[in-house]
Design an enzyme around this catalytic site. Sequence first.
Site, mmCIF file in Angstrom:
data_model
loop_
_atom_site.group_PDB
_atom_site.id
_atom_site.type_symbol
_atom_site.label_atom_id
_atom_site.label_comp_id
_atom_site.label_asym_id
_atom_site.label_seq_id
_atom_site.Cartn_x
_atom_site.Cartn_y
_atom_site.Cartn_z
ATOM 1 N N HIS A 1 -18.411 -78.004 -89.461
ATOM 2 C CA HIS A 1 -18.680 -76.126 -90.790
ATOM 3 C C HIS A 1 -19.366 -77.579 -91.746
ATOM 4 C CE1 HIS A 1 -16.769 -77.955 -94.484
ATOM 5 N NE2 HIS A 1 -16.123 -78.760 -93.544
ATOM 6 N N CYS A 2 -20.810 -76.630 -92.527
ATOM 7 C CA CYS A 2 -21.722 -77.073 -93.364
ATOM 8 C C CYS A 2 -21.241 -76.263 -94.814
ATOM 9 C CB CYS A 2 -22.585 -77.278 -93.182
ATOM 10 S SG CYS A 2 -22.991 -75.058 -93.338
ATOM 11 N N ALA A 3 -21.834 -75.822 -95.918
ATOM 12 C CA ALA A 3 -22.175 -75.991 -97.150
ATOM 13 C C ALA A 3 -21.813 -74.315 -97.319
ATOM 14 C CB ALA A 3 -22.738 -75.564 -97.697
ATOM 15 N N ARG B 1 -21.100 -72.362 -93.743
ATOM 16 C CA ARG B 1 -21.442 -71.925 -92.089
ATOM 17 C C ARG B 1 -20.360 -72.839 -91.511
ATOM 18 N NH1 ARG B 1 -27.425 -71.267 -90.386
ATOM 19 N NH2 ARG B 1 -28.113 -70.322 -92.944
#
Length: 465
Positions: free
Chosen positions: A26-28, A30
């Site tokens: 995961h990113c910030a 998504r």
Amino acid sequence: MLDNKQIAEALLEAVGGKENISSIAHCATRLRLLVMDEDKVDREQVETIAKVKGAFFHSGQFQIIFGTGTVNQIYEEVEMLHVSTINKQEQTKKASKSGNKLQRAIRTLGDVFVPIIPVLVATGLFMGLRGLLMQEKILALFGFVPADIPNNFILFTQILTDTAFIFLPALVAWSTFRVFGGTPIIGIVLGLMLVSPSLPNAWGVAEGAEPLLFFGFIPVVGYQGSVLPAFIAGIIGAKLERAIRKRVPEALDLIITPFLTLLIMIGAALFIIGPIFHVVENYILDGTLAVLNLPFGLAGLLIGFLHQIIVITGVHHIFNLLEIKLLEDVGSNPFNAIITASIAAQGGAALAVGLKTKSKKLKALAFPSSLSAFLGITEPAIFGVNLRYVKPFIMGLIGGGVGGFSAMLLELKGTGMAITVIPGTLLYLDGQILSYLLVNIIAVGVAFALTWLFGFSDKQLKDNG
């Protein structure tokens, strides 16, 4: 309403089960899935799951938008279901064959700089708060004048606002080593060596102090606030460390590998990489300033219009480097105000869709998406609403261009980076807040009005579902 565990279970079912998932990261905002068989993924079912704000395939990954904070909680629930979870940079390597060389290079740049952004956000907020507290009108409310501020208080604020930029090479070298497979702690030490107090301070040299001269012609200075020298040194250093480790006996690895890596790299960084890429860095800054100084607000018009198109490609993290350099060398960030307008405008377009449609399902999607945009995250508005119906997205681009144009005319300059629209107000507390609010109102208003009048009708639902 489903809880986060139930959302994770529904998500796995919609993407073809655990056996169809290679890995999840995961990113910030998504959740990023690498799947075995894309045909088994039911995108429409995914988008009906609670808290999901959009889903799409991009860069070899199936990306599901949840938003800041929520994505971390869903990721943890997925992890507890014994799905293969890895960090984002490792997954990015697996998906690295997708896209052209430029896209892959810019994605890598994003992987390096995105983890650094939170501390730069905090630094920008500290700058904004100090600007607010130091205003004569604010001080006058409490019966003070600027001369009454104790020197120790000013020193305290300087610690808050200057530290991240003084040691920026250490942050960049750490993150670069991490992304390119080196040992992060070696990257930190290499970066700290570039800002060693034994070297002439970069800012002192800029004000007339003499650099050290090695071999009679190589100028050597500290690289406080520099980005490219640490970035390039980090890439080469990580690759060098891995090459050395392959050739050193395991019994001696702990001693020899970090010793040789640091010895070779600090020499290369101070005598070759630093002098060359510091000049390149200055050219990039000069080019950025030249664009931002285009007459009649043209930079704001162009960047404000194009920025969200670049966001769709996923390569918008290239701007992180430019914003960092603006803050470090100029002390302000006019780019932030422009992209704020482009983000706010997409929120305005989504809001118009939500108010105009009679579809309860679309309303339920459009209103949270517009709020997300007003909090600085446009992916739900873009992928969930505006781009799906095309015209709202175009009207949002126009609103962003007009808003960016207004920001340049009003000479707005943020004290930090990476936060926009409502949270971004904290970067304009130094007397610019009214102009900042006006720019956002213009961007939202133009996008909203154009979308309402020309950009959307419920007839489009029949064609787009």
